[in-house]
Design a protein around this motif. Structure first.
Motif, PDB file in Angstrom:
ATOM      1  N   UNK A  46       0.843  -1.188   0.000  1.00 26.02           N
ATOM      2  CA  UNK A  46       0.000   0.000   0.000  1.00 26.02           C
ATOM      3  C   UNK A  46       0.882   1.243   0.000  1.00 26.02           C
ATOM      4  N   UNK A  47       0.520   2.219  -0.805  1.00 27.22           N
ATOM      5  CA  UNK A  47       1.324   3.430  -0.952  1.00 27.22           C
ATOM      6  C   UNK A  47       0.752   4.549  -0.091  1.00 27.22           C
ATOM      7  N   UNK A  48       1.616   5.169   0.690  1.00 31.62           N
ATOM      8  CA  UNK A  48       1.238   6.307   1.537  1.00 31.62           C
ATOM      9  C   UNK A  48       2.080   7.503   1.115  1.00 31.62           C
ATOM     10  N   UNK A  49       1.423   8.595   0.734  1.00 32.21           N
ATOM     11  CA  UNK A  49       2.132   9.806   0.321  1.00 32.21           C
ATOM     12  C   UNK A  49       2.193  10.777   1.491  1.00 32.21           C
ATOM     13  N   UNK A  50       3.412  11.154   1.872  1.00 32.97           N
ATOM     14  CA  UNK A  50       3.594  12.048   3.007  1.00 32.97           C
ATOM     15  C   UNK A  50       2.879  13.376   2.755  1.00 32.97           C
ATOM     16  N   UNK A  51       2.055  13.783   3.703  1.00 31.64           N
ATOM     17  CA  UNK A  51       1.348  15.054   3.599  1.00 31.64           C
ATOM     18  C   UNK A  51       0.061  15.002   2.818  1.00 31.64           C
ATOM     19  N   UNK A  52      -0.222  13.864   2.178  1.00 33.50           N
ATOM     20  CA  UNK A  52      -1.440  13.728   1.378  1.00 33.50           C
ATOM     21  C   UNK A  52      -2.488  12.956   2.169  1.00 33.50           C
ATOM     22  N   UNK A  53      -3.763  13.098   1.807  1.00 31.33           N
ATOM     23  CA  UNK A  53      -4.803  12.327   2.487  1.00 31.33           C
ATOM     24  C   UNK A  53      -4.562  10.827   2.334  1.00 31.33           C
ATOM     25  N   UNK A  54      -4.938  10.034   3.337  1.00 34.09           N
ATOM     26  CA  UNK A  54      -4.730   8.579   3.231  1.00 34.09           C
ATOM     27  C   UNK A  54      -5.544   7.988   2.092  1.00 34.09           C
ATOM     28  N   UNK A  55      -4.973   6.975   1.456  1.00 30.04           N
ATOM     29  CA  UNK A  55      -5.637   6.298   0.355  1.00 30.04           C
ATOM     30  C   UNK A  55      -6.377   5.075   0.892  1.00 30.04           C
ATOM     31  N   UNK A  56      -7.567   4.798   0.370  1.00 34.21           N
ATOM     32  CA  UNK A  56      -8.282   3.600   0.814  1.00 34.21           C
ATOM     33  C   UNK A  56      -7.568   2.333   0.350  1.00 34.21           C
ATOM     34  N   UNK A  57      -7.816   1.240   1.061  1.00 36.12           N
ATOM     35  CA  UNK A  57      -7.254  -0.042   0.644  1.00 36.12           C
ATOM     36  C   UNK A  57      -7.738  -0.396  -0.758  1.00 36.12           C
ATOM     37  N   UNK A  58      -6.876  -1.083  -1.514  1.00 34.31           N
ATOM     38  CA  UNK A  58      -7.266  -1.544  -2.829  1.00 34.31           C
ATOM     39  C   UNK A  58      -8.397  -2.569  -2.748  1.00 34.31           C
ATOM     40  N   UNK A  59      -9.182  -2.648  -3.808  1.00 40.36           N
ATOM     41  CA  UNK A  59     -10.336  -3.533  -3.835  1.00 40.36           C
ATOM     42  C   UNK A  59     -10.096  -4.729  -4.748  1.00 40.36           C
TER      43      UNK A  59
END
Length: 397
Positions: free
Chosen positions: A77-90
């Motif tokens: 899972x990719x997390x971008x620093x300072x960006x809103x969290x991304x939902x888990x892939x489906x």
């Protein structure tokens, strides 16, 4: 599955996977790739490596009477620093072509990306399991579409009845290449990206080489397209070249010709559709590069903006309108000797009226509703009566 005595584990092998060009055996599981190893070795770019390993359009396909299915995976899972969290892939589960279940894999590795510096760090995590139950007990074709936006290693497949592979070949193979929009960014799920929807409506077997940030006329991508069996091919060209501010018009024109030449080496008479960019107002007449806009981050929204100077267009800097004009000219020129080459203006898929109704949330990528609209329109224009992919078109192969 609660009753381990009725659980059947089936090795995941190439015959069960559709839509991947290469499979890599790793300590964490089987990793599907959408570019072959030779192409991946020719440029060690982190963005490209991440995009091609995110299995957009890749699905497990099997025939079974099973009423319960479990898939162990190791997602990244990719997390971008300072960006809103991304939902888990489906993961989408289709039974005989109909969506019958949807699940996420909680767990896995985490790739931390610093957007300001480009640095990355991967933190390992445990494998995860997605479960689907309540399937009909009759013989049926089951497809599990893997997340289009999450690197996914496949660990184990378990069912409560035997499974067998479904060989490809029943439908025409559609090979598509494009940008993150084609990969499916901001689509609802892997089976509802616009290419997946168009393939379903057009009765085609999709191989999706939409590569986020990496539709850059790379020769190794052209060779991958050349060497992949296909009955239909489409190339969506333009937006990433502006995003990256990668080349000027002087380089763009011969690069397009070279890309088409390479594809035609392997597919001399296959219907080949060149698609120009959909509407993107920030870059219609303003060159790249595209940069991040953090002005609305406090409200949880990350946007993009055009950082180029329109005054540099006469010097050859690319905009979407410049690209559309040149692509149309190139295809018209080549079609005089290549009647199976066609052009589609991307604004016929998403144009000004669509932007007014369904604006691009981040100024660059269509949302789920727009993906559906683009997929439906592409199916009508390409696969419909009189379209370049229409079933009634005579074969020239």
């Amino acid at each position: 599955m609660n009753d381990q005595n009725t659980s059947i584990t089936t090795p995941i092998t190439a015959e069960f996977l559709h839509g991947a060009l290469d499979l890599e055996h790793t300590p964490q599981g089987l990793l599907p790739h959408r570019l072959p190893a030779r192409a991946r070795a020719q440029y060690a770019d982190g963005q490209l490596a991440m995009a091609e390993a995110q299995p957009s359009g890749v699905r497990l396909v099997f025939r079974t009477r099973a009423t319960a299915v479990e898939l162990d995976t190791s997602p990244t899972k990719t997390v971008y620093k300072g960006a809103p969290p991304r939902p888990d892939g489906l993961y989408d589960l289709l039974v005989d072509g109909r969506l019958s279940g949807r699940a996420s894999a909680h767990g896995g590795n985490v790739l931390n990306v610093d957007l300001a510096t480009g640095s990355t760090e991967t933190l390992p995590g445990p494998a995860a399991t997605v479960r689907f139950t309540g399937l009909p007990g009759r013989v049926k074709d089951v497809e599990i579409w893997l997340p289009h936006n999450e690197i996914t290693r496949l660990v184990a497949l378990r069912t409560d009845a035997p499974v067998e592979p479904v060989p490809p070949g029943r439908r025409r193979v559609w090979l598509h290449h494009g940008s993150s929009i084609s990969q499916g960014s901001d689509a609802e799920s892997p089976s509802t990206t616009w290419p997946a929807l168009a393939a379903s409506l057009g009765g085609a077997e999709l191989i999706n080489l939409g590569l986020g940030g990496s539709a850059l006329l790379d020769p190794f991508t052209a060779r991958a397209l050349r060497d992949t069996r296909a009955d239909l091919i489409s190339l969506k060209i333009g937006i990433n070249l502006v995003n990256a501010d990668l080349m000027r018009l002087r380089a763009f024109t011969p690069a397009v010709h070279g890309f088409l030449d390479t594809v035609r080496e392997g597919h001399p008479t296959t219907p080949l559709l060149v698609v120009s960019p959909i509407l993107c107002p920030v870059h219609e007449d303003t060159p790249g590069p595209t940069t991040l806009d953090f002005s609305d981050l406090g409200n949880g929204r990350l946007r993009f903006r055009a950082a180029g100077d329109p005054a540099q267009r006469p010097a050859g800097k690319l905009t979407l309108n410049v690209i559309r004009t040149e692509l149309s000219r190139i295809v018209k020129q080549r079609a005089a000797d290549d009647p199976d080459l066609h052009y589609l203006d991307g604004r016929a898929l998403y144009g000004e009226a669509d932007f007014a109704e369904l604006p691009l949330p981040d100024q660059l990528h269509p949302d789920a509703a727009a993906h559906r609209r683009i997929g439906e329109r592409f199916a009508a224009l390409a696969f419909g009566t009189g379209g370049p992919f229409a079933a009634e078109r005579p074969s020239r192969r």
